[in-house]
Design an enzyme around this catalytic site. Structure first.
Site, mmCIF file in Angstrom:
data_model
loop_
_atom_site.group_PDB
_atom_site.id
_atom_site.type_symbol
_atom_site.label_atom_id
_atom_site.label_comp_id
_atom_site.label_asym_id
_atom_site.label_seq_id
_atom_site.Cartn_x
_atom_site.Cartn_y
_atom_site.Cartn_z
ATOM 1 N N THR A 193 52.379 45.498 123.850
ATOM 2 C CA THR A 193 51.700 46.235 124.930
ATOM 3 C C THR A 193 50.789 47.245 124.251
ATOM 4 O O THR A 193 51.125 47.770 123.190
ATOM 5 C CB THR A 193 52.764 46.983 125.773
ATOM 6 O OG1 THR A 193 53.496 46.014 126.509
ATOM 7 C CG2 THR A 193 52.141 47.985 126.728
ATOM 8 N N GLY A 223 56.075 45.251 135.559
ATOM 9 C CA GLY A 223 56.756 46.183 134.663
ATOM 10 C C GLY A 223 56.352 47.618 134.912
ATOM 11 O O GLY A 223 55.833 47.979 135.977
ATOM 12 N N ASP A 224 56.589 48.454 133.920
ATOM 13 C CA ASP A 224 56.280 49.888 134.047
ATOM 14 C C ASP A 224 54.809 50.201 133.794
ATOM 15 O O ASP A 224 54.309 51.234 134.247
ATOM 16 C CB ASP A 224 57.128 50.696 133.059
ATOM 17 C CG ASP A 224 56.848 50.278 131.612
ATOM 18 O OD1 ASP A 224 56.842 49.047 131.335
ATOM 19 O OD2 ASP A 224 56.614 51.154 130.763
ATOM 20 N N THR A 244 55.664 52.202 126.081
ATOM 21 C CA THR A 244 55.891 50.788 125.763
ATOM 22 C C THR A 244 57.372 50.565 125.542
ATOM 23 O O THR A 244 58.041 51.391 124.926
ATOM 24 C CB THR A 244 55.088 50.318 124.536
ATOM 25 O OG1 THR A 244 55.453 48.953 124.259
ATOM 26 C CG2 THR A 244 55.341 51.166 123.299
ATOM 27 N N GLY A 245 57.887 49.473 126.075
ATOM 28 C CA GLY A 245 59.311 49.202 125.916
ATOM 29 C C GLY A 245 59.830 48.402 127.092
ATOM 30 O O GLY A 245 59.043 47.792 127.836
ATOM 31 N N GLY A 247 60.478 47.669 130.368
ATOM 32 C CA GLY A 247 59.859 48.278 131.538
ATOM 33 C C GLY A 247 60.798 48.710 132.643
ATOM 34 O O GLY A 247 60.584 49.750 133.278
HETATM 35 N N1 ASP Z 1 56.621 47.871 129.035
HETATM 36 C C1 ASP Z 1 56.185 46.516 129.091
HETATM 37 C C2 ASP Z 1 56.801 45.860 130.296
HETATM 38 O O1 ASP Z 1 57.987 46.035 130.531
HETATM 39 C C3 ASP Z 1 56.504 45.699 127.883
HETATM 40 C C4 ASP Z 1 56.330 46.364 126.542
HETATM 41 O O2 ASP Z 1 55.846 47.489 126.470
HETATM 42 O O3 ASP Z 1 56.659 45.741 125.502
HETATM 43 O O4 ASP Z 1 56.134 45.140 130.971
#
Ligand code: ASP
Length: 328
Positions: A193, A223-224, A244-245, A247
């Site tokens: 992301t 997602g977030d 990022t992570g 979500g």
């Molecule tokens: N946050 C993103 C989601 O959950 C994915 C990511 O940041 O790796 O869609």
């Protein structure tokens, strides 16, 4: 005689304390402008990235920082810098956004993005879009040209098209790497992301985030990243944040806003607030991820609780750094 010596010693100490090394001065001087980027957090370690791959990532991240630096140096706004830096990462297959977006369980690319201005908390987002080449630019159009904050699916696509945002066929987003990641999700899960936060010469903050989401996600999952307050937040009185992570955790914990709220209502510094939310709160929930953030004085924070996070920053004094792993 002895008394004179003591006076001399005190005088010498006073003079030397006024000549602190310039690094200390730099830390307390507000940069004229500053910009931070991320290209995703996850299992990013020296063991699973070859030296040649590492070089490719570092070069691309530096190119993005250089673009951001030139925009801000020449008086561009933080919003322009955020949009254009994210465009550059969206156009690269290296990251999980735009061109390199990951696949849903049904083998489609559904992308999310959001952008926010710290001046007036104006914000725009698109979710679940499949034919917009640069979702962050569509998000900016939603912010500036519509009366809404978030548009999803075909409605977002036809609005973006009507605004002159570049459209592509869904096949444009096919990359071997993302496809392999779907076939073999456990062995080669793809991260990446992208996000950018910036402070411009006018003291205005902006934040943006763009993603393909999570590999093998359900069709229609959002997602977030397009959720204001979770994936993106900016407020000139506190800071700008891009997440990022995983979500679902970032939505439930309203991560980006949580950091600004700790600063606003509890008087915490950016570093204290960001460290608490990522390294204590999320970590205790086994929620993986990180954030990049910049406050109104140009202080930067980039905590993550995963083995690595693609990240970098550039300051108006020319200081530029790119980092991938934890131990940097
Ligand atoms: N946050 C993103 C989601 O959950 C994915 C990511 O940041 O790796 O869609």
């Amino acid at each position: 005689m002895k008394f004179n010596l003591i006076i001399l010693l005190i005088a010498a100490m006073l003079v030397s304390s006024c000549n602190e090394p310039s690094s200390t001065a730099k830390e307390t001087t507000k940069p004229e402008y500053a910009l931070v980027i991320h290209g995703g957090a996850g299992y990013i370690t020296k063991d699973n990235i070859s030296p040649s791959k590492e070089k490719i990532y570092v070069t691309k991240l530096r190119d993005v920082l250089q673009l951001g630096d030139s925009i801000l140096k020449n008086g561009g706004t933080s919003l322009d810098a955020v949009e254009q830096c994210i465009n550059m990462m969206e156009d690269s297959p290296l990251f999980n956004a735009g061109k390199g977006a990951v696949f849903t369980e049904t083998g489609e690319n559904e992308m999310d993005a959001s952008i926010m201005s710290g001046i007036d908390n104006n914000a725009g987002a698109v979710a679940g879009v499949k034919t917009i080449k640069n979702p962050i630019s569509a998000a900016r159009k939603v912010m500036e040209e519509s009366k809404h904050v978030m548009l999803a699916g075909v409605g977002a696509e036809s609005f973006a098209d009507s605004m002159g945002v570049k459209m592509v066929e869904p096949e444009y987003f096919f990359t071997e790497k993302s496809w392999k990641s779907l076939q073999n999700i456990r062995k080669s899960d793809k991260h990446g992301t992208v996000g950018c936060v910036a402070l411009d010469k006018y003291g205005n903050l902006a934040a943006g985030t763009s993603t393909g989401g999570m590999t093998n996600k359900m069709r229609g999952r959002i997602g977030d990243s397009p959720v204001i307050g979770a994936g993106t937040y900016a407020d000139n009185t506190t800071c700008a944040v891009s997440s990022t992570g995983h979500g679902e955790y970032f939505i439930r914990n309203v991560v980006a806003y949580d950091i600004t709220a700790l600063m606003k209502y509890k008087g915490q510094s950016l570093e204290e607030a960001a460290q608490f939310v990522i390294m204590e709160k999320l970590k205790s929930l086994n929620a993986n991820g990180g954030i990049i953030a910049i406050d109104k004085d140009g202080n930067i924070s980039m905590p993550f609780n995963t083995p690595g996070m693609f990240r970098g920053f550039v300051l108006s004094d020319g200081n530029m750094e790119v980092m991938l792993y934890q131990e940097e």
